[in-house]
Scaffold this motif. Structure first.
Motif, PDB file in Angstrom:
ATOM      1  N   GLU A 250      -7.093 -27.032  46.639  1.00  0.00           N
ATOM      2  CA  GLU A 250      -7.655 -26.696  45.480  1.00  0.00           C
ATOM      3  C   GLU A 250      -9.112 -27.104  44.971  1.00  0.00           C
TER       4      GLU A 250
ATOM      5  N   ILE B 144      -3.571 -38.071  46.973  1.00  0.00           N
ATOM      6  CA  ILE B 144      -3.574 -36.878  46.207  1.00  0.00           C
ATOM      7  C   ILE B 144      -2.177 -36.220  46.371  1.00  0.00           C
TER       8      ILE B 144
ATOM      9  N   THR C 218      -1.895 -30.207  47.260  1.00  0.00           N
ATOM     10  CA  THR C 218      -3.330 -29.830  46.595  1.00  0.00           C
ATOM     11  C   THR C 218      -4.578 -29.847  47.252  1.00  0.00           C
ATOM     12  N   GLU C 219      -4.864 -30.249  48.296  1.00  0.00           N
ATOM     13  CA  GLU C 219      -5.733 -30.440  49.131  1.00  0.00           C
ATOM     14  C   GLU C 219      -6.898 -29.280  49.291  1.00  0.00           C
TER      15      GLU C 219
ATOM     16  N   VAL D 181      -8.807 -31.952  42.361  1.00  0.00           N
ATOM     17  CA  VAL D 181      -7.597 -32.689  42.876  1.00  0.00           C
ATOM     18  C   VAL D 181      -7.954 -34.039  42.050  1.00  0.00           C
TER      19      VAL D 181
END
Length: 97
Positions: free
Chosen positions: A47, A40, A44-45, A50
């Motif tokens: 959010e 990813i 962004t983990e 993803v």
């Protein structure tokens, strides 16, 4: 997400670099003899949604090296196997939360 998460840099065909966190990887040696990696975009983990990307590489090319080539998965049967493995991983990690 694990603070010791592995991060890789992917370079696109235009030479642009982007950081990615490695979710997990696995080797499939019976049919395809490849290593598969799920990533990813870095950062962004946390959010809600993803974009998980999957790539493959030849197992012979993935022996602890700093550089390597990741390939797009284009075969439909291979892609189905990769999706099944991702869904299994997601279910296992959802149970751990």
């Amino acid at each position: 997400m694990n603070e010791e998460q592995d991060v890789i840099t992917l370079i696109d065909e235009n030479g642009n670099e982007e950081l990615f966190d490695i979710l997990f990887a696995f080797d499939e040696t019976e049919k395809y003899n490849k290593r598969y990696i799920y990533v990813i975009a870095a950062g962004t983990e946390d959010e809600d949604e993803v974009d998980i990307q999957a790539f493959s590489s030849d197992i012979a090319d993935t022996e602890v090296t700093a550089e390597g080539t990741l390939d797009q998965i284009e075969d439909e049967e291979e892609w189905a196997m990769v999706e099944d493995r991702l869904n299994q991983w997601l279910e296992e990690n959802e149970e751990e939360e």
